[in-house]
Design a protein around this motif. Structure first.
Motif, short mmCIF file in Angstrom:
data_model
loop_
_atom_site.label_atom_id
_atom_site.label_comp_id
_atom_site.label_asym_id
_atom_site.label_seq_id
_atom_site.Cartn_x
_atom_site.Cartn_y
_atom_site.Cartn_z
N SER A 232 0.84 -1.20 0.00
CA SER A 232 0.00 0.00 0.00
C SER A 232 0.87 1.25 0.00
CB SER A 232 -0.91 0.02 1.24
OG SER A 232 -0.13 0.22 2.41
N ALA A 233 0.25 2.38 -0.34
CA ALA A 233 0.97 3.66 -0.35
C ALA A 233 1.43 4.04 1.04
CB ALA A 233 0.07 4.75 -0.94
N ASP A 234 0.59 3.78 2.05
CA ASP A 234 0.97 4.11 3.43
C ASP A 234 2.18 3.29 3.86
OD1 ASP A 234 -1.07 5.93 3.60
OD2 ASP A 234 -2.46 4.56 4.61
N GLU A 235 2.18 2.02 3.49
CA GLU A 235 3.30 1.16 3.86
C GLU A 235 4.58 1.62 3.17
OE1 GLU A 235 4.48 -3.59 4.10
OE2 GLU A 235 2.62 -2.95 3.11
N LEU A 236 4.45 2.07 1.92
CA LEU A 236 5.62 2.59 1.20
C LEU A 236 6.20 3.80 1.92
CD1 LEU A 236 7.48 2.66 -1.29
CD2 LEU A 236 5.80 4.15 -2.39
N THR A 237 5.34 4.73 2.33
CA THR A 237 5.81 5.92 3.04
C THR A 237 6.51 5.54 4.33
OG1 THR A 237 3.99 7.23 2.14
CG2 THR A 237 5.07 8.08 4.12
N GLU A 238 5.91 4.60 5.06
CA GLU A 238 6.49 4.18 6.33
C GLU A 238 7.84 3.52 6.13
OE1 GLU A 238 5.21 1.62 10.29
OE2 GLU A 238 4.26 1.21 8.37
N ILE A 239 7.95 2.65 5.16
CA ILE A 239 9.18 1.89 4.98
C ILE A 239 10.33 2.78 4.51
CG2 ILE A 239 8.90 1.17 2.56
CD1 ILE A 239 9.79 -1.60 3.38
N LEU A 240 10.02 3.82 3.72
CA LEU A 240 11.08 4.69 3.22
C LEU A 240 11.49 5.74 4.25
CD1 LEU A 240 9.93 5.22 -0.48
CD2 LEU A 240 11.86 3.87 0.33
N ASN A 241 10.64 6.02 5.20
CA ASN A 241 10.96 7.02 6.22
C ASN A 241 11.71 6.44 7.40
OD1 ASN A 241 9.90 9.22 4.89
ND2 ASN A 241 7.86 8.98 5.77
N LYS A 242 11.57 5.13 7.61
CA LYS A 242 12.25 4.51 8.74
C LYS A 242 13.72 4.30 8.42
CE LYS A 242 8.62 2.14 11.28
NZ LYS A 242 8.14 0.85 11.79
N PRO A 243 14.58 4.33 9.44
CA PRO A 243 15.99 4.07 9.20
C PRO A 243 16.19 2.63 8.74
CG PRO A 243 15.54 4.09 11.55
CD PRO A 243 14.29 4.56 10.86
N PHE A 244 17.26 2.42 7.99
CA PHE A 244 17.55 1.09 7.46
C PHE A 244 17.66 0.06 8.58
CE2 PHE A 244 21.20 -1.77 6.20
CZ PHE A 244 20.43 -2.64 5.47
#
Length: 713
Positions: A232-244
């Motif tokens: 989902s779009a929300d999951e994409l935003t979350e995954i890219l904003n979190k540190p590696f």
């Protein structure tokens, strides 16, 4: 709409990008998700284009900005799942993509990648050399055996040229991941049956049919240990904003099997070297146990306050901040739990003394009684025999076993020593003090008389716990199914505690798992660091035998560690500053760099120099949060549980490691002397294995005998 999946190779490249480039990646990925597959190929902004002369026809690149490109594996079977595999500069993107081939492992059914061009170029020359070799590393295994483990035709041809383990390791960065791991297991002496069980079977889907050919989407779904699918779009935003680092907390299939097993018939032990994910397994076990009943109460515990705080933070991340679930988990140290137990019984707990003050009391005891032992011997006898076995009277002490003690004590000698124990405890009481282990002993007695308050106890970093602390944990939960879940590594034992778990009512027979894959450090750092422990044997957690790092390896590769000796301490500090500037210039954030030394005295000098040179710096003991910029400074002991992209271990001199004051003279106790030396080796091993990508080790004057290759410099 297209679905996006991210390979671990993407996270490794994305994590080191500067903020504007990361923003460009996010923008491109968000646009990627909004478009249909047809619009995706037609969009001029993303510019999704094929790679000229690519060995994998599915390879594509997308535009991040004028200089950066994302490398994408596109479906060719009508599905809509795209795999983002790398983010690199424009020219490098096409070169990298042209040489890679993604295939499905016929045994594990997972997606894997190889540098197909390099393998084709190297194999013919190696075949000529192999023809003259007296023996080959995999000569004893038939083609059928290797194919059953997932080795395909191209890799099989290359495998038949491998002469020894160093040559196999050199091949490692080129070979497909699952196949390389199977070969490493064989090279370490594991049987094909063991390799199939530990590498193939745990990854192979339960519903895998007879046909190994499958779509890209299915192969991606079968590769959860190396690929993250975004839905989902929300999951994409979350995954890219979190540190590696947050997204590296995944479970390998073999780890998931341990963490999410429905139930165990008793205590469980999980061991493994640094970076193998023991803590992650422990946290996921907590999550699983919470899901079994709405009123489950769990004690999640460890050795130090810093480790307990890290467990709290990671558990909150894993549970998505679910306060109702978090409230059912008590995260604390064993000592803090013991202190609370005694306090809640209505007893006032005196202030615990530190190691230095405890030693001073033993010195006073020795001086008053004029005994023929050192204060060090008395302190160790009290810790390793009397407190370890909860001995409370001279009669019990007279017949007690003294396992691990190097000097025998006759009955007469024990009768002579016991008054020292009584006087030590009297002196503590008279000044209103106690020791942490005395508090644990009292708490264990109280817990033995009460109804256990927890349904499960999960223990992390178990190797450093003393028998008195283990009795506290044994009393905190009733014996039975899923009572104790224990993780630890005897190679990281940096405090002087050894136990026999079975003697404490904790039997892990038949319920022990060893993790062998390092997800933190590169293979180069791992190989060098294990050389620190290579000359010695390490006793296992239960005290029943030895533990081995055989088969322990990394899935990552990078630079070899750098070691350097200097003529003076100022020269060593100056060289350290140069190394820090190099790392920072390469795009490493200061907060991703850790510097450690045995003593704070040297760290204070480094702190002053960094401040003077304008390099941001922070001390780990001040608990700087992730928002605080600055190179982290810590003692070697404080590095436990931490990790950094780059680590500098400094002051590794002959006088610091081993540190004479921490090592019992062989004349006092030969066994304790060897144990102390091993503990000193483990301390350096722990410090070095905190590094993910780069390790720098330095000293001034004579180098420590523990440093691999130091004698060659």
């Amino acid at each position: 709409m297209p679905q996006l999946a991210f390979a671990n190779s993407f996270w490794e490249s994305y994590d080191v990008l500067e903020k504007p480039i990361k923003a460009g990646v996010r923008k491109a990925m968000e646009k990627f998700q909004r478009l249909t597959v047809a619009e995706l190929y037609a969009d001029k902004g993303l510019h999704l284009e094929s790679v000229d002369k690519a060995r994998d026809p599915r390879m594509r690149t997308i535009r991040v900005n004028d200089f950066w490109r994302g490398v994408v594996l596109s479906p060719d079977d009508g599905s809509d799942v795209f795999l983002l595999v790398n983010v690199v500069p424009h020219d490098d993107a096409y070169t990298w993509a042209a040489k890679r081939l993604y295939t499905t492992n016929k045994a594990t059914r997972g997606l894997e990648v190889r540098n197909v061009v390099a393998i084709e170029q190297l194999t013919p020359a190696l075949e000529k050399a192999a023809a003259k070799a007296p023996a080959l590393l995999f000569g004893q295994y038939s083609d059928t055996v290797l194919r059953d483990l997932g080795i395909d035709d191209q890799v099989l041809r290359a495998v038949r040229t491998v002469i020894d383990k160093p040559q196999l390791e050199a091949f490692g960065t080129l070979l497909p991941e699952d196949q390389f791991e199977a070969l490493q297991y064989l090279a370490e002496g594991f049987t094909p049956e063991e390799v199939y069980r530990d590498v193939v079977a745990v990854r192979r889907p339960a519903n895998a049919g007879p046909d190994p050919d499958q779509s890209l989407a299915v192969a991606i779904a079968n590769t959860t240990s190396r690929i993250t699918l975004v839905t989902s779009a929300d999951e994409l935003t979350e995954i890219l904003n979190k540190p590696f680092a947050a997204w590296r907390v995944f479970l390998h299939p073999s780890q998931r099997r341990v963490a999410y097993r429905v139930s165990y018939g008793g205590p469980v032990q999980v061991t493994g070297g640094p970076g193998t994910g023991k803590t992650v397994v422990a946290l996921h076990r907590v999550k699983h146990l919470l899901s079994r009943a709405p009123d489950t109460r769990i004690l999640l515990t460890t050795y130090t306050n810093a480790l307990a705080q890290a467990l709290r933070e990671n558990l909150a991340l894993l549970l998505d901040g679910d306060q109702a679930q978090l409230a059912r988990v008590d995260v604390t140290t064993v000592n803090a739990f013991a202190h609370r137990t005694v306090t809640q019984s209505g007893t006032r707990v005196p202030s615990p003394v530190g190691d230095r003050e405890e030693r001073q009391i033993w010195q006073r005891v020795l001086k008053k009684l004029q005994l023929p032992w050192s204060e060090q011997f008395l302190a160790q006898e009290y810790r390793h025999v009397i407190l370890a076995q909860d001995i409370r009277d001279p009669d019990t002490y007279r017949t007690a076993l003294r396992r691990g003690r190097g000097n025998a004590l006759s009955t007469a000698r024990r009768e002579q020593l016991w008054p020292a124990v009584e006087l030590f405890e009297e002196m503590l009481n008279s000044q209103g003090s106690t020791t942490h282990l005395q508090v644990c002993a009292r708490a264990a007695r109280l817990l033995a008389k009460t109804t256990p308050r927890y349904d499960h106890v999960v223990v992390d970093e178990a190797q450093d716990l003393h028998p008195a602390q283990w009795r506290v944990l044994r009393g905190a939960v009733a014996p039975g199914s899923d009572d104790l879940f224990i993780t630890g590594d005897p190679h990281q034992r940096i405090y002087d505690s050894k136990v026999s778990l079975s003697s404490l009512g904790i039997s892990v027979a038949g319920r022990t798992t060893r993790l062998r894959i390092n997800y933190r450090s590169t293979e180069e750092i791992l190989t060098w660091s294990t050389g620190i422990l290579a000359p010695v044997a390490v006793e296992d957690l239960g005290g029943a035998g030895s533990d081995s790092l055989a088969g322990y390896r990394s899935v990552l590769h990078g630079r070899r560690p750098s070691v350097a000796g200097h003529g003076s301490e100022p020269a060593e500090v100056a060289a350290l500053v140069d190394r820090l500037r190099e790392w920072i210039a390469q795009g490493v954030r200061p907060s991703e760099i850790g510097i450690c030394a045995r003593f704070n005295l040297l760290l204070d000098k480094v702190y002053e120099r960094l401040v003077a040179d304008g390099i941001p710096v922070a001390r780990v003991r001040d608990n700087p949060g992730p928002a605080v910029d600055g190179v982290r400074l810590a003692t070697m002991h404080a590095m436990k549980g931490l990790e950094f992209r780059c680590v500098a271990v400094i002051g590794v001199t002959a006088g610091a490691l081993p540190f004479g004051r921490e090592v019992t003279p062989a004349s006092v106790d030969a066994l304790q002397h060897e144990s102390d030396l091993l503990r000193e080796r483990c301390l350096l091993f722990v410090a070095c294995t905190r590094a993910r990508e780069a390790l720098y080790v330095s000293w001034s004057g004579p180098a420590s005998e523990f440093v691999p290759q130091a004698a060659e410099l």
